[in-house]
Motif scaffolding. Structure first.
Motif, PDB file in Angstrom:
ATOM      1  N   LEU A  24       0.841  -1.191   0.000  1.00  0.00           N
ATOM      2  CA  LEU A  24       0.000   0.000   0.000  1.00  0.00           C
ATOM      3  C   LEU A  24       0.877   1.242   0.000  1.00  0.00           C
ATOM      4  CD1 LEU A  24      -2.888   1.203   0.273  1.00  0.00           C
ATOM      5  CD2 LEU A  24      -2.523   1.144   2.747  1.00  0.00           C
ATOM      6  N   VAL A  25       0.573   2.170  -0.897  1.00  0.00           N
ATOM      7  CA  VAL A  25       1.302   3.433  -0.963  1.00  0.00           C
ATOM      8  C   VAL A  25       0.501   4.533  -0.277  1.00  0.00           C
ATOM      9  CG1 VAL A  25       2.271   5.188  -2.495  1.00  0.00           C
ATOM     10  CG2 VAL A  25       2.494   2.773  -3.087  1.00  0.00           C
ATOM     11  N   ASP A  26      -0.786   4.632  -0.595  1.00  0.00           N
ATOM     12  CA  ASP A  26      -1.568   5.743  -0.068  1.00  0.00           C
ATOM     13  C   ASP A  26      -3.063   5.445  -0.170  1.00  0.00           C
ATOM     14  OD1 ASP A  26      -1.900   8.312   1.017  1.00  0.00           O
ATOM     15  OD2 ASP A  26      -1.916   9.282  -0.938  1.00  0.00           O
ATOM     16  N   VAL A  27      -3.831   6.070   0.716  1.00  0.00           N
ATOM     17  CA  VAL A  27      -5.298   6.039   0.668  1.00  0.00           C
ATOM     18  C   VAL A  27      -5.778   7.473   0.796  1.00  0.00           C
ATOM     19  CG1 VAL A  27      -7.420   5.306   1.807  1.00  0.00           C
ATOM     20  CG2 VAL A  27      -5.490   3.729   1.670  1.00  0.00           C
ATOM     21  N   GLU A  28      -6.635   7.881  -0.128  1.00  0.00           N
ATOM     22  CA  GLU A  28      -7.235   9.216  -0.087  1.00  0.00           C
ATOM     23  C   GLU A  28      -8.747   9.071  -0.225  1.00  0.00           C
ATOM     24  OE1 GLU A  28      -5.058  12.564  -2.342  1.00  0.00           O
ATOM     25  OE2 GLU A  28      -4.665  10.732  -3.488  1.00  0.00           O
ATOM     26  N   ILE A  29      -9.472   9.950   0.438  1.00  0.00           N
ATOM     27  CA  ILE A  29     -10.922   9.998   0.270  1.00  0.00           C
ATOM     28  C   ILE A  29     -11.262  11.386  -0.231  1.00  0.00           C
ATOM     29  CG2 ILE A  29     -13.176   9.843   1.366  1.00  0.00           C
ATOM     30  CD1 ILE A  29     -11.957   7.943   3.408  1.00  0.00           C
ATOM     31  N   LYS A  30     -11.918  11.421  -1.375  1.00  0.00           N
ATOM     32  CA  LYS A  30     -12.365  12.691  -1.938  1.00  0.00           C
ATOM     33  C   LYS A  30     -13.861  12.780  -1.733  1.00  0.00           C
ATOM     34  CE  LYS A  30      -8.516  12.747  -5.067  1.00  0.00           C
ATOM     35  NZ  LYS A  30      -7.998  12.724  -6.406  1.00  0.00           N
ATOM     36  N   GLY A  31     -14.291  13.903  -1.168  1.00  0.00           N
ATOM     37  CA  GLY A  31     -15.685  14.071  -0.763  1.00  0.00           C
ATOM     38  C   GLY A  31     -16.643  14.251  -1.909  1.00  0.00           C
ATOM     39  N   GLY A  32     -17.838  14.587  -1.539  1.00  0.00           N
ATOM     40  CA  GLY A  32     -18.930  14.740  -2.485  1.00  0.00           C
ATOM     41  C   GLY A  32     -20.112  13.911  -2.029  1.00  0.00           C
ATOM     42  N   ASP A  33     -21.184  13.926  -2.832  1.00  0.00           N
ATOM     43  CA  ASP A  33     -22.352  13.127  -2.473  1.00  0.00           C
ATOM     44  C   ASP A  33     -22.005  11.645  -2.420  1.00  0.00           C
ATOM     45  OD1 ASP A  33     -23.828  15.437  -2.355  1.00  0.00           O
ATOM     46  OD2 ASP A  33     -24.632  15.238  -4.388  1.00  0.00           O
ATOM     47  N   THR A  34     -21.159  11.218  -3.354  1.00  0.00           N
ATOM     48  CA  THR A  34     -20.681   9.845  -3.364  1.00  0.00           C
ATOM     49  C   THR A  34     -19.172   9.882  -3.113  1.00  0.00           C
ATOM     50  OG1 THR A  34     -22.378   9.235  -4.991  1.00  0.00           O
ATOM     51  CG2 THR A  34     -20.525   7.724  -4.735  1.00  0.00           C
ATOM     52  N   PRO A  35     -18.734   9.476  -1.923  1.00  0.00           N
ATOM     53  CA  PRO A  35     -17.297   9.520  -1.635  1.00  0.00           C
ATOM     54  C   PRO A  35     -16.497   8.656  -2.617  1.00  0.00           C
ATOM     55  CG  PRO A  35     -18.564   8.980   0.341  1.00  0.00           C
ATOM     56  CD  PRO A  35     -19.507   8.958  -0.803  1.00  0.00           C
ATOM     57  N   GLU A  36     -15.332   9.150  -2.985  1.00  0.00           N
ATOM     58  CA  GLU A  36     -14.413   8.390  -3.840  1.00  0.00           C
ATOM     59  C   GLU A  36     -13.195   8.017  -3.019  1.00  0.00           C
ATOM     60  OE1 GLU A  36     -13.320  10.066  -7.570  1.00  0.00           O
ATOM     61  OE2 GLU A  36     -15.361  10.688  -8.028  1.00  0.00           O
ATOM     62  N   ILE A  37     -12.917   6.717  -2.950  1.00  0.00           N
ATOM     63  CA  ILE A  37     -11.771   6.219  -2.215  1.00  0.00           C
ATOM     64  C   ILE A  37     -10.702   5.862  -3.236  1.00  0.00           C
ATOM     65  CG2 ILE A  37     -10.888   4.412  -0.701  1.00  0.00           C
ATOM     66  CD1 ILE A  37     -14.545   5.250  -0.702  1.00  0.00           C
ATOM     67  N   TRP A  38      -9.548   6.529  -3.140  1.00  0.00           N
ATOM     68  CA  TRP A  38      -8.430   6.301  -4.035  1.00  0.00           C
ATOM     69  C   TRP A  38      -7.358   5.527  -3.279  1.00  0.00           C
ATOM     70  CZ3 TRP A  38      -8.323   7.613  -9.161  1.00  0.00           C
ATOM     71  CH2 TRP A  38      -9.401   8.389  -9.625  1.00  0.00           C
ATOM     72  N   VAL A  39      -7.051   4.340  -3.768  1.00  0.00           N
ATOM     73  CA  VAL A  39      -6.069   3.474  -3.131  1.00  0.00           C
ATOM     74  C   VAL A  39      -4.926   3.263  -4.118  1.00  0.00           C
ATOM     75  CG1 VAL A  39      -5.673   1.205  -2.102  1.00  0.00           C
ATOM     76  CG2 VAL A  39      -7.899   2.334  -1.823  1.00  0.00           C
ATOM     77  N   SER A  40      -3.720   3.662  -3.711  1.00  0.00           N
ATOM     78  CA  SER A  40      -2.531   3.483  -4.559  1.00  0.00           C
ATOM     79  C   SER A  40      -1.729   2.307  -4.047  1.00  0.00           C
ATOM     80  CB  SER A  40      -1.649   4.737  -4.530  1.00  0.00           C
ATOM     81  OG  SER A  40      -2.320   5.828  -5.070  1.00  0.00           O
ATOM     82  N   VAL A  41      -1.413   1.395  -4.954  1.00  0.00           N
ATOM     83  CA  VAL A  41      -0.596   0.228  -4.612  1.00  0.00           C
ATOM     84  C   VAL A  41       0.559   0.131  -5.596  1.00  0.00           C
ATOM     85  CG1 VAL A  41      -2.516  -1.023  -3.566  1.00  0.00           C
ATOM     86  CG2 VAL A  41      -2.007  -1.382  -5.959  1.00  0.00           C
ATOM     87  N   ASP A  42       1.632  -0.498  -5.158  1.00  0.00           N
ATOM     88  CA  ASP A  42       2.811  -0.639  -6.005  1.00  0.00           C
ATOM     89  C   ASP A  42       3.507  -1.939  -5.647  1.00  0.00           C
ATOM     90  OD1 ASP A  42       4.655   0.048  -7.954  1.00  0.00           O
ATOM     91  OD2 ASP A  42       5.298   1.896  -6.999  1.00  0.00           O
TER      92      ASP A  42
END
Length: 153
Positions: A24-42
Motif C-alpha cells: 500500500l502506498v496511499d489512501v485518499e478519500i475525496k468528498g462529495g455526495d458519493t465519496p471516492e476512495i483512491w487506493v494506490s498500490v505498487d
C-alpha cells in the motif's frame, strides 16, 4: 472523512495485499455526495496491472462493506501511483534507479532541491548524480519529496 476511516481502509487494504507481492502506498478519500476512495498500490519489482487492480478493488470493497464504513454508496479506485505522484514509500525507490528524479530535501534547516539520475538506493538513503563529477548522497530522513521526471525517448 476522519483519519479513523482512512486508517481502517488502510488496514483492510494491507490485509488484502498481504497475499500479493504489492504494498500500500496511499489512501485518499475525496468528498462529495458519493465519496471516492483512491487506493494506490505498487510493487517492489514491478508495477500493478489493471486486472490486479480490479481484483484488489473487489476484495477491498467486500471488506469495506462487511465493516460498514460508509452508510451509502461510494466509489473505490485502485491504481498504481502513476508518474506524476511522488515516491512515498522507500520500497518504491530501487525499481526507479537509473531514472531522472527531482528531489526536494531539507539540510540544516534549509529547503533545497536537486535534479539528476537516481544512482543508488541503500537502507539509509539515495545517491543522485547531478553530473559526471557530482553525486549527492541524501539520507531518507532529509527527503521531503521525490518525483520521477518522465523521459520520452
Amino acid at each position: 472523512m476522519t483519519n479513523s476511516v482512512i486508517n481502517k481502509i488502510s488496514e483492510l487494504a494491507e490485509s488484502v495485499l498481504s497475499t500479493t507481492d504489492f504494498f500500500l502506498v496511499d489512501v485518499e478519500i475525496k468528498g462529495g455526495d458519493t465519496p471516492e476512495i483512491w487506493v494506490s498500490v505498487d510493487g517492489e519489482d514491478r508495477g500493478v496491472n489493471m486486472d490486479e487492480c480490479a481484483e484488489i478493488s473487489n476484495e477491498l470493497g467486500f471488506l469495506m462493506d462487511a465493516h460498514e464504513l460508509f452508510s451509502g454508496h461510494y466509489r473505490i479506485n485502485v491504481s498504481s501511483p502513476g508518474l506524476d505522484r511522488p515516491l512515498i514509500d522507500r520500497r518504491q525507490y530501487p525499481k526507479n534507479a537509473g531514472r531522472k528524479v527531482e528531489v526536494k530535501y531539507e539540510q540544516d534547516g534549509e529547503d533545497l532541491k536537486v535534479e539528476g539520475i537516481l544512482q543508488e538506493v541503500t537502507e539509509k538513503g539515495i545517491a543522485v548524480e547531478i553530473n559526471e563529477q557530482t553525486t549527492v548522497n541524501l539520507p531518507f530522513e532529509d527527503l521531503v519529496e521525490t518525483k520521477i521526471i518522465p523521459s520520452f525517448k
